[in-house]
Design a protein around this motif. Structure first.
Motif: not given
Length: 359
Positions: A20, A98, A122-124, A136-138, A358
């Motif tokens: 990320t 990602h 992106s979170s994953e 998203s990755a928050g 988030d």
């Protein structure tokens, strides 16, 4: 694949990354130089800098469509599963990666400038062959901590410090805390907390961004507030004695600086909701509006008390302080307690909303 950003001298980009964080990533850009149609480039991230590696509209990006609407531009195209960037190893897009999405301005040489805070990840790792929604990755923890400290400072402690200096000078007359008048002790304690929260919040956001970023009005206003807070503290430490000829000049300068910082901080808080990393609900703006309304109403009630009970409001900075407590002192103490309670409630509600948000 589609990319969108505000038009005229801007770009939108998506980085293809194994994590990320920006660095050693293939990038696809959609840029819009003022006066021309949006174009697509392939590029590469080398650390925190990006550069184009292909010519305009590489042939591999087929079925290209570009258009402008409502102040934005968009590039839509079909990308093969092999992203071949000149001078770099090909990326297999069939594998999960990602996605690092960002937008920023274009420099004089048409090269992309650093995006600053206008980014999201992106979170994953994402399967680009799957059209399901991405997450998203928050909101990064440092951004949440920064925002929380700024809310405590400028929705909470700053208001208490300002009200104590404006309306409580003739309250608790004859009583002292640590050798200072009660109103001054409250004012000093609240403004020290305001400064400490502001400076810590500033350090956290610079640590997160790894640079000073002025790509958004929120960032610019926040930096100005930070500078004013430094000047205010320095001025308070070096303030002339009450009998000094320059004391009135200091008093008015200190007031105007504090008021400027307070007003600019509130505007910056409103603008924070526009930041791409945040996904604050609409009611967050109503909470902020309510906190401002509380300040206005309480200030008006204080002024009404002064008017109705005949409080002369002698200013120790420019005149001789009264040795007697002014009429309506009990009302002012009750009003201060009410203000602190509701101000704390607004701060808790807004910080909780930010913590649970988030992007």
């Amino acid at each position: 694949m589609g990319l969108m950003a505000k038009r005229d001298g801007r770009y939108a980009a998506v980085g293809i990354s194994s994590d990320t964080e920006m660095g050693s990533d293939g990038v696809i850009f959609c840029t819009n130089v003022e006066g021309s149609q949006p174009v697509i480039y392939y590029g590469y991230n080398d650390g925190k800098s990006s550069a184009y590696k292909s010519g305009q509209n590489p042939a591999a990006a087929s079925n290209r469509k570009v258009w402008e609407q409502d102040g934005h531009f968009m590039c839509s195209f079909t990308q093969p599963l092999s992203l071949e960037i000149p001078g770099e190893s090909a990326l297999n897009l069939a594998e999960k990666h990602h996605l690092l999405v960002s937008t920023g301005s274009i420099g004089d040489s048409s090269e992309p400038r650093y995006h600053g805070s206008d980014k999201i990840a992106s979170s994953e790792p994402v399967d680009l062959t799957d059209n399901s929604a991405l997450t998203s990755a928050g909101v990064p923890r440092l951004i949440k901590a920064h925002g929380s400290l700024m809310l405590v400072a400028w929705v909470g402690t700053a208001g208490i410090g300002i009200l104590s200096a404006q309306h409580l000078r003739l309250t608790w007359v004859g009583k002292q805390i640590f050798g200072k008048d009660v109103w001054f002790t409250i004012h000093r304690a609240m403004m020290v907390l305001t400064a400490l929260c502001t400076w810590t919040g500033f350090a956290l956001i610079v640590t997160h961004l790894k640079t000073l970023s002025f790509g958004h009005p929120h960032n610019i206003l926040g930096f100005i507030v930070f500078l004013i807070s430094v000047v205010q503290v320095a001025g308070a430490l070096l303030r002339p004695s009450p009998e000094a000829r320059l004391r009135p000049l200091f008093a008015w300068g200190h007031r105007l600086g504090g008021l400027a910082a307070y007003l600019l901080s509130l505007v910056a808080l409103f603008l924070a909701r526009q930041l791409p990393q945040l996904d604050l609900p609409r009611y967050w703006l109503w909470l902020l509006t309510g906190a401002i309304a509380l300040d206005v109403v309480v200030s008006l009630v204080f002024m009404a008390i002064h008017h109705c009970v005949g409080d002369s409001r002698v200013d120790p900075d420019v005149g001789s302080p009264s040795k007697h407590e002014a009429p309506g002192s009990s009302l002012r103490k009750i009003l201060l307690a009410i203000y602190i309670f509701f101000s704390a409630a607004f701060v808790v509600a807004m910080v909780t909303t930010l913590a649970l948000s988030d992007a």
